[in-house]
Design an enzyme around this catalytic site. Structure first.
Site, PDB file in Angstrom:
ATOM      1  N   ASP A 185      -0.852  -9.441   8.084  1.00 21.12           N
ATOM      2  CA  ASP A 185      -0.561  -8.094   8.292  1.00 21.12           C
ATOM      3  C   ASP A 185      -1.246  -7.597   9.947  1.00 21.12           C
ATOM      4  OD1 ASP A 185      -0.071  -5.069   8.432  1.00 21.12           O
ATOM      5  OD2 ASP A 185      -2.393  -4.791   8.115  1.00 21.12           O
ATOM      6  N   GLU A 279       5.187  -9.012   8.983  1.00 26.27           N
ATOM      7  CA  GLU A 279       6.083  -7.816   9.295  1.00 26.27           C
ATOM      8  C   GLU A 279       7.230  -7.741  10.585  1.00 26.27           C
ATOM      9  OE1 GLU A 279       3.671  -3.692   8.706  1.00 26.27           O
ATOM     10  OE2 GLU A 279       2.504  -5.240   9.710  1.00 26.27           O
ATOM     11  N   CYS A 335      -1.845  -3.282  -9.183  1.00 28.95           N
ATOM     12  CA  CYS A 335      -0.918  -2.811 -10.433  1.00 28.95           C
ATOM     13  C   CYS A 335       0.442  -2.220  -9.855  1.00 28.95           C
ATOM     14  CB  CYS A 335      -1.641  -1.552 -10.995  1.00 28.95           C
ATOM     15  SG  CYS A 335      -2.042  -0.161  -9.993  1.00 28.95           S
ATOM     16  N   CYS A 351      -7.747   2.583  -5.873  1.00 25.57           N
ATOM     17  CA  CYS A 351      -6.578   2.981  -6.750  1.00 25.57           C
ATOM     18  C   CYS A 351      -6.803   3.800  -8.016  1.00 25.57           C
ATOM     19  CB  CYS A 351      -5.835   1.579  -7.260  1.00 25.57           C
ATOM     20  SG  CYS A 351      -4.303   1.720  -8.337  1.00 25.57           S
ATOM     21  N   ASP A 361      -6.151  -3.101   5.127  1.00 24.30           N
ATOM     22  CA  ASP A 361      -5.636  -3.988   5.554  1.00 24.30           C
ATOM     23  C   ASP A 361      -5.233  -5.298   4.963  1.00 24.30           C
ATOM     24  OD1 ASP A 361      -5.423  -2.728   8.155  1.00 24.30           O
ATOM     25  OD2 ASP A 361      -7.550  -3.119   8.704  1.00 24.30           O
TER      26      ASP A 361
END
Length: 379
Positions: A185, A279, A335, A351, A361
């Site tokens: 990233d 990316e 998940c 989460c 990141d």
């Protein structure tokens, strides 16, 4: 595996050789601009006559009118034509690249390319042989040349240094497999965040020399004003030229530090991983953000990705690009829960489904890795 690899060396031409290089830079620039101008004219004339066949000019067309073109390497002029053809092809392939532009002699960096024919380019210990030059040029051959020399690009930097880049057909051996995959990233605070949890700090090279650069640029501006008041041309103003070289040397130092860092980082990643997922950023679009443009330019994402790509091709590794619209920072890497967009000030989050606490990141890099491997399986 036979691949093309470039070796860059510093060269030290004498005064006569410097004059020859300057002449060649100028002739190559002139031929390129003349051919571009003629192409534009031919295209404009063909609009009114659709049956007219467009004739593309060659360097030979201009040698009668400009006899000094015969004094320089003809292969350098031929390569100017090839570069123009390539610029046109790139424009029609991708309009965002832009239409070919006229070359300016005000550009501090000048260069030309020539080809090796029957040993016309060669290195003898610390001496270099080039076409059209009777005397050998002193060269700092700091590493051994591997392969057959195909072409050479001679360049002059803004500070007046001369370099040669020798393009060789080399037998490059693939690196041993590590059976490791990594997601990357890209960021500004940390330049690269790996899915392994490692963060590569963004070394702000421009920031390190910013104060010194500002000081020297102020001096340069003052000397420019003095030259204008005295109605002197800039190339005749010795004080201005001395200061211009000082500023150019600082810019070169920043560039050299950045390039060295990117080479070492990209090589380290290539050595330790077989599959690299990254990316596919719209860097040109991101540079339109004036608040971040300077930081994005300094971090050099494009250069880093480019180095990863060609080194992966050399050493038998694989680069997988993930679509820029993929919501890597919104998905829980454990998940798969998608929590929606998050503002840039949120660097950590938990989460609500699996209660895993994420570093924004690192979580994004893990998602990029997972998406990259999924794309690889489908392809």
């Amino acid at each position: 595996m036979k691949l093309l690899k470039a070796y860059k060396f510093r060269i030290y031409p004498n005064d006569e050789q410097k004059i020859f290089f300057s002449k060649t830079f100028g002739c190559v620039r002139l031929v390129y601009n003349l051919m571009l101008n003629d192409r534009i004219k031919e295209y404009e004339e063909s609009k009114g006559n659709p049956n007219k066949r467009i004739k593309y000019p060659t360097p030979a067309k201009y040698k009668k009118e400009y006899e000094f073109l015969k004094e320089v390497d003809s292969l350098a002029l031929a390569n100017a034509q090839m570069n123009l053809n390539k610029a046109y092809k790139n424009f029609f392939r991708d309009k965002s690249i832009g239409f070919p532009k006229f070359k300016s002699k005000k550009n501090p960096v000048q260069s030309y390319t020539t080809n090796n024919q029957n040993g016309s380019i060669n290195i003898f210990e610390n001496w270099l042989k080039l076409p059209k030059l009777k005397e050998l040029i002193k060269i700092k051959a700091h590493r051994k040349l591997d392969g057959i020399i195909k072409a050479a690009t001679i360049s002059r930097t803004g500070s007046g240094k001369h370099f040669i880049s020798l393009l060789c057909e080399s037998d490059i051996q693939e690196l041993p497999k590590t059976n490791s995959s990594v997601g990357i990233d890209l960021g500004i605070k940390d330049m690269a965040i790996l899915s392994t949890g490692e963060k590569i700090k963004n070394i702000r090279f421009s920031k390190q020399l910013e104060d010194k650069l500002k000081k020297e640029q102020r001096k340069l501006s003052k000397r420019l004003l003095v030259a204008k008041k005295e109605n002197r041309k800039l190339h005749e103003s010795k004080n201005y030229q001395k200061q211009r070289i000082k500023v150019a040397k600082i810019h070169e130092k920043i560039m050299n530090m950045r390039v060295d860092f990117l080479h070492k980082l990209s090589m380290d990643i290539i050595k330790n991983h077989d599959i690299i997922c990254i990316e596919n950023l719209n860097i040109k679009g991101l540079l339109c953000n004036h608040k971040l443009a300077k930081s994005i330019a300094d971090v050099s994402w494009h250069s880093f990705i480019n180095k990863l790509e060609y080194k992966a091709r050399w050493y038998g590794k694989e680069i997988i690009k993930v679509d820029r619209l993929y919501p890597s920072s919104q998905i829980c890497s454990v998940c798969g829960y998608r929590g929606g967009k998050k503002t840039l000030d949120i660097r950590e989050w938990t989460c609500p489904v699996c209660h895993t606490h994420h570093d924004r990141d690192i979580n994004a890099s893990k998602n990029i890795l997972a998406e990259g491997l999924r794309i690889r399986e489908i392809a």
